[in-house]
Every structure is written in structure tokens, then in C-alpha cells.
Design a protein around this motif. Structure first.
Motif, PDB file in Angstrom:
ATOM      1  N   CYS A  68       0.855  -1.205   0.000  1.00  0.00           N
ATOM      2  CA  CYS A  68       0.000   0.000   0.000  1.00  0.00           C
ATOM      3  C   CYS A  68       0.884   1.245   0.000  1.00  0.00           C
ATOM      4  N   PHE A  72      -2.337   6.201   1.254  1.00  0.00           N
ATOM      5  CA  PHE A  72      -3.425   5.253   1.041  1.00  0.00           C
ATOM      6  C   PHE A  72      -3.464   4.252   2.185  1.00  0.00           C
ATOM      7  N   CYS A  74      -4.861   0.036   3.027  1.00  0.00           N
ATOM      8  CA  CYS A  74      -5.279  -1.217   2.388  1.00  0.00           C
ATOM      9  C   CYS A  74      -5.713  -2.215   3.462  1.00  0.00           C
ATOM     10  N   PRO A  81      -5.690   0.142  -3.586  1.00  0.00           N
ATOM     11  CA  PRO A  81      -5.514   0.957  -2.375  1.00  0.00           C
ATOM     12  C   PRO A  81      -6.602   2.028  -2.282  1.00  0.00           C
ATOM     13  N   PRO A  83      -7.605   5.817  -0.989  1.00  0.00           N
ATOM     14  CA  PRO A  83      -6.980   7.062  -0.522  1.00  0.00           C
ATOM     15  C   PRO A  83      -7.529   7.445   0.853  1.00  0.00           C
ATOM     16  N   TYR A 121      -5.716  12.107  -2.611  1.00  0.00           N
ATOM     17  CA  TYR A 121      -5.397  11.630  -1.272  1.00  0.00           C
ATOM     18  C   TYR A 121      -4.910  12.786  -0.407  1.00  0.00           C
TER      19      TYR A 121
END
Length: 375
Positions: A68, A72, A74, A81, A83, A121
């Protein structure tokens, strides 16, 4: 008789059906978000490990190419992934969740491209001047410093760090980096004022009696000794009135004269404290702007006196016959042919009666006049 060979589906693939004979035709890429370990899988092995994402066809639960990325998160079993949302961020790789944006910063989205896919992100950025940013702030202007305060620095963490508006100034709107301007004349602004003419008596008020407030005043300026002011809203020193003649104003911030000038003193307009002693030849009964002349028939030969003395017998005291170079009189010898009892006002006020005479001076009574004799 023909013999048919059996082939296992390779790692990263699986075949849930029977009867397949072609790897490319019957072996499917491992499901996105999952991995297929080893060969011969009829189903995906398990979900991708937290901190990693698994596009289709992965053979490892921690695929090295799909850790990841920064910005981000995960969770386990994800295909792509995610954000971090506004107010959150992630500064490390291979993470399964986001962090709360720290105080003093905001975490707003910015555009990035990864594997030809555009993402938004968040990352921490310093809180701008005029604002404060507690934990989890989502965008730069989310928390403005309120009206009555300002802030010209970055990185504030809470509303308590917003600076109350400076004394003599006012801060009319939120998100200010400097006060709006000075408090108007006739008013004073102590601290935290939102208005140029405050009247709440907490952040300021109209200038009270006994003082004056030029523009930009943080507190009332008291009228100096020798003056007073009974009005509200004065804004110049000239608005403080000179103390009324005959009275005195001893102290700062008076709204009226303190008292009458005491006996034995005189107080011209603007007197702070009674210090002018009543001079020789005059009297000052109290409340006097200037020394008072003694009337005819009276005199004064001492200083600091409230009353005049009665002109003594044998003398007269006439205000029309003032002492040379002055504006007062003193006892003068009663002239020949006249007598002068106590309080005589002028030289010829009491002539010797008909049939009498006196050729000397300072005669006190009519009985002292000498009868005329025949020769």
C-alpha cells in the motif's frame, strides 16, 4: 487406447470446475483482493494480507509490487488501495488504516496518478494564519479564528491560541490575520473587541465622565488635576474643562470640582490644589477666584486671612485712597477738625461739631473736639 496427461493450474490461478484440459482456457486469474498460493488451486487460497492490495492473478498474500503506497490504506482483501479521506493521512507504506490528521495541520485531498489511475489523497499541511486546526481537520479554512480574535502565525492547534484583539483595536470578522482597525474616538477597546464602538463593558465601552478617549484607546485617559469632565464620550484633552474659578480639582479623573477653595486661599480657574495664599491687604472668605478687597472702613495687614479687620479709632480706611502701587488701603490718621471712631470709611466722615475744633490728628471721639472760646 489413447492416454491424456493432467496439468495443474499454475500459481496465481485456479479452476473451480472439472474437465478442463487447457491452462489458458480453463485456469482463471486469482480473484482480485485474494491470492492463489502454489499450483492446482480449485479456489483462491485466502484474502490478501492487510497493508497490501491484490489485483487479479496474485500468488502471494504480500505481493512485493503491491504494498500500500503513501497516502493510502489497504485493509485485508482489497483489490486496490483506498486514498485516506480528508482529515486523515498516511505517511508510511504498507499500512492497513489511516492516521488522524495531527493538530496544527489540515489534511485535504490532492491529486496523484498511480498505475495510470488518478486518485485524490490527503497529506498534512500547516494550518494557515487566521485559523486553527484541531485533530482531524479536513481543510484549511474549516476552523477560522472567531471575530474578536486574530492570528498571524501558522500551525495553531486550538481556538485558545487565537489572539484576543489587541487593546485599542477591534476584530470585526472571523479568520483575521491582523485586527480590522483602531477603536473609534470617544470609545475604548480593552481586548477582544469585535466592534469599533463597543458598549458591553467587557471588551470596551463609551468613554466615561472624568476621562477622554482618542481613536485607538485601550482604556480611558483620566482628565488631569486642575480639570474635570461630566460628559460621556469625550475624545480630546481639551474636552476636560478647567476647574471652575473659586473651586479646586485635586486628582485625576474628576467628574466635578472636588470642593470650594478654603478660607485664606484663592483659586483661579484651573486650580488643582489650593496653594495661592490670600495676600496682604485682602481677605479670602472661601470659594474665591481672586483675593477680595476690604471695603472702606476695614483693612487687612496680614496674609492668609478670611476676614478684614475693622479700621481702628483715630484712623480711617478709604478704598478710594489706595496705598501707592497697590489696590488696597491701610489705616490713615484722622485729619485735623475731624474725629474717627472704629470703622470710619473716609477722612471727612465725622467733622468736629459746630462750635468745636481740633488742630491735631487721630482724634477718636467727638468729645475730644475742643470748644471754641471768645477772645
Amino acid at each position: 487406447v489413447s492416454t491424456q496427461s493432467t496439468w495443474a493450474c499454475p500459481a496465481g490461478t485456479f479452476n473451480p470446475s472439472t474437465g478442463g484440459w487447457d491452462v489458458n482456457l480453463h485456469c482463471q486469474l486469482c480473484t482480485a483482493g485474494r491470492y492463489c498460493s502454489g499450483v492446482g488451486n480449485s479456489n483462491p487460497t485466502a484474502a490478501c494480507f492487510p497493508g497490501y492490495y491484490c489485483p487479479p492473478g496474485q500468488s502471494d498474500n504480500r505481493p512485493a509490487a503491491y504494498g500500500c503506497p503513501v497516502g493510502f490504506y489497504c485493509p485485508g482483501g482489497t483489490a486496490v488501495p483506498f486514498p485516506c479521506p480528508p482529515g486523515m493521512y498516511q505517511s508510511n507504506t504498507v499500512q492497513s488504516k489511516c492516521r488522524v490528521c495531527p493538530a496544527g495541520f489540515y489534511c485535504d485531498k490532492r491529486v496523484v496518478t498511480m498505475n495510470n489511475i488518478t486518485f485524490n489523497y490527503s497529506e498534512p499541511l500547516p494550518c494557515p494564519a487566521g485559523h486553527f486546526c484541531p485533530n482531524g481537520t479536513r481543510y484549511a479554512t474549516q476552523f477560522p479564528c472567531p471575530a474578536g480574535t486574530f492570528n498571524n502565525e501558522t500551525g495553531l492547534r486550538s481556538a485558545k491560541e487565537c489572539v484576543p484583539c489587541l487593546g485599542g483595536m477591534y476584530c470585526a470578522t472571523p479568520r483575521l490575520t491582523w485586527p480590522t482597525g483602531p477603536c473609534l474616538a470617544s470609545y475604548y477597546c480593552t481586548s477582544g473587541a469585535m466592534d469599533s464602538t463597543p458598549t458591553d463593558n467587557v471588551t470596551g465601552n463609551i468613554c466615561p465622565p472624568g476621562s477622554y478617549c482618542p481613536g485607538g484607546s485601550a482604556s480611558p485617559i483620566m482628565c488631569p488635576p486642575g480639570t474635570f469632565s461630566s460628559r460621556r464620550g469625550a475624545y480630546r484633552l481639551e474636552d476636560c474643562e478647567a476647574c471652575t474659578a473659586g473651586l479646586y480639582c485635586d486628582g485625576f479623573g474628576l467628574t466635578q470640582p472636588l470642593d470650594h477653595c478654603p478660607e485664606g486661599f484663592y483659586c483661579p480657574a484651573g486650580t488643582a490644589a489650593p496653594k495661592l495664599i490670600c495676600p496682604f491687604g485682602y481677605h479670602c472668605p472661601g470659594g474665591d477666584a481672586l483675593p477680595v478687597n476690604c471695603p472702606s472702613g476695614y483693612y487687612q495687614d496680614e496674609v492668609n486671612r478670611a476676614a478684614c479687620k475693622v479700621c481702628p479709632s483715630g484712623y480711617y480706611c478709604d478704598m478710594d485712597e489706595r496705598c501707592s502701587g497697590s489696590n488696597f488701603t491701610q489705616p490713615r490718621a484722622c485729619p485735623s477738625g475731624h474725629y474717627c471712631p472704629n470703622g470710619t470709611e473716609f477722612a471727612t466722615q465725622y467733622p468736629c461739631p459746630a462750635g468745636t475744633y481740633y488742630n491735631g490728628s487721630k482724634l477718636e471721639r467727638s468729645a475730644q473736639c475742643i470748644p471754641c472760646t471768645l477772645r
